[in-house]
Design a protein around this motif. Structure first.
Motif, mmCIF file in Angstrom:
data_model
loop_
_atom_site.group_PDB
_atom_site.id
_atom_site.type_symbol
_atom_site.label_atom_id
_atom_site.label_comp_id
_atom_site.label_asym_id
_atom_site.label_seq_id
_atom_site.Cartn_x
_atom_site.Cartn_y
_atom_site.Cartn_z
ATOM 1 N N THR A 77 52.756 40.654 -6.561
ATOM 2 C CA THR A 77 53.339 40.094 -5.353
ATOM 3 C C THR A 77 53.640 38.615 -5.508
ATOM 4 O O THR A 77 53.077 37.933 -6.361
ATOM 5 C CB THR A 77 52.394 40.278 -4.143
ATOM 6 N N ASN B 259 60.428 41.023 -2.466
ATOM 7 C CA ASN B 259 59.835 40.681 -1.182
ATOM 8 C C ASN B 259 58.838 41.754 -0.783
ATOM 9 O O ASN B 259 59.209 42.656 -0.037
ATOM 10 C CB ASN B 259 60.915 40.529 -0.114
ATOM 11 N N THR C 170 49.866 37.890 -0.259
ATOM 12 C CA THR C 170 50.383 38.760 0.799
ATOM 13 C C THR C 170 49.333 39.776 1.206
ATOM 14 O O THR C 170 48.418 40.081 0.446
ATOM 15 C CB THR C 170 51.637 39.512 0.322
ATOM 16 N N LEU D 234 50.086 42.954 1.810
ATOM 17 C CA LEU D 234 50.433 44.147 1.053
ATOM 18 C C LEU D 234 50.257 43.849 -0.431
ATOM 19 O O LEU D 234 50.907 42.964 -0.978
ATOM 20 C CB LEU D 234 51.873 44.575 1.355
ATOM 21 N N LEU E 288 61.777 51.743 -0.973
ATOM 22 C CA LEU E 288 61.171 50.891 -2.005
ATOM 23 C C LEU E 288 62.025 49.683 -2.378
ATOM 24 O O LEU E 288 61.490 48.613 -2.656
ATOM 25 C CB LEU E 288 60.866 51.723 -3.253
ATOM 26 N N TYR F 110 50.681 52.595 0.757
ATOM 27 C CA TYR F 110 50.716 51.140 0.869
ATOM 28 C C TYR F 110 49.285 50.626 0.845
ATOM 29 O O TYR F 110 48.500 50.952 1.731
ATOM 30 C CB TYR F 110 51.390 50.720 2.175
ATOM 31 N N ILE G 280 52.162 49.272 -3.831
ATOM 32 C CA ILE G 280 52.645 50.544 -3.303
ATOM 33 C C ILE G 280 52.537 51.533 -4.453
ATOM 34 O O ILE G 280 53.059 51.290 -5.540
ATOM 35 C CB ILE G 280 54.098 50.468 -2.803
ATOM 36 N N ASN H 191 63.619 47.760 -0.635
ATOM 37 C CA ASN H 191 63.382 46.662 0.314
ATOM 38 C C ASN H 191 62.188 45.792 -0.066
ATOM 39 O O ASN H 191 62.050 44.671 0.431
ATOM 40 C CB ASN H 191 63.193 47.212 1.727
ATOM 41 N N TYR H 192 61.318 46.304 -0.924
ATOM 42 C CA TYR H 192 60.124 45.560 -1.325
ATOM 43 C C TYR H 192 60.304 44.814 -2.644
ATOM 44 O O TYR H 192 59.439 44.038 -3.043
ATOM 45 C CB TYR H 192 58.916 46.502 -1.423
#
Length: 129
Positions: free
Chosen positions: A31, A83, A35, A37, A77, A57, A40, A79-80
């Motif tokens: 990451t 970010n 973060t 999160l 996925l 997650y 995944i 989208n991650y």
């Protein structure tokens, strides 16, 4: 190339490994900053006779699970990427494929020796039906 295009190229290897029965798992990691999160984890599941993907997650304090179709999982996925994740690792029974963003956000996709000797049991059972 945008992250969407390069990740789609990478994800095509995910779909191929699912189709040919070599998929072990997919992990998004590394990451940016601190973060909530952290990872995944993606694993195949069979729901009502249909092969789908479970997205787990891993947060610092909890875990959440979502089930998606194989194509929809790519849309979720991507989208991650960048970010907050800088890497995605596809583990197969033949090789590991690493999708990595460097500090300048240039994409590098490399193949390494496989970590797992066997594909996902659930996937193999599904393909042998």
């Amino acid at each position: 190339m945008s992250f969407t295009e390069t990740f789609t190229d990478f994800y095509n290897h995910v779909k191929t490994s699912l189709a040919d029965g070599t998929f072990a798992k997919l992990t998004l990691a590394k990451t940016i900053g601190n973060t909530d999160l952290m990872n995944i984890y993606v694993r195949p599941i069979v729901e009502e006779g249909i092969l789908k993907l479970e997205l787990k997650y891993k947060f610092q304090q909890e875990e959440q699970v979502e089930i998606h179709t194989i194509d929809n999982a790519r849309d979720v996925l991507v989208n991650y990427i960048n970010n907050p994740f800088l890497s995605a690792i596809l583990f197969t029974a033949q090789f590991d494929l690493i999708y990595k963003l460097n500090k300048k956000r240039a994409v590098n996709i490399t193949e390494q020796v496989n970590t797992f000797e066997n594909a996902s049991e659930i996937l193999l059972e599904y393909l042998n039906q």
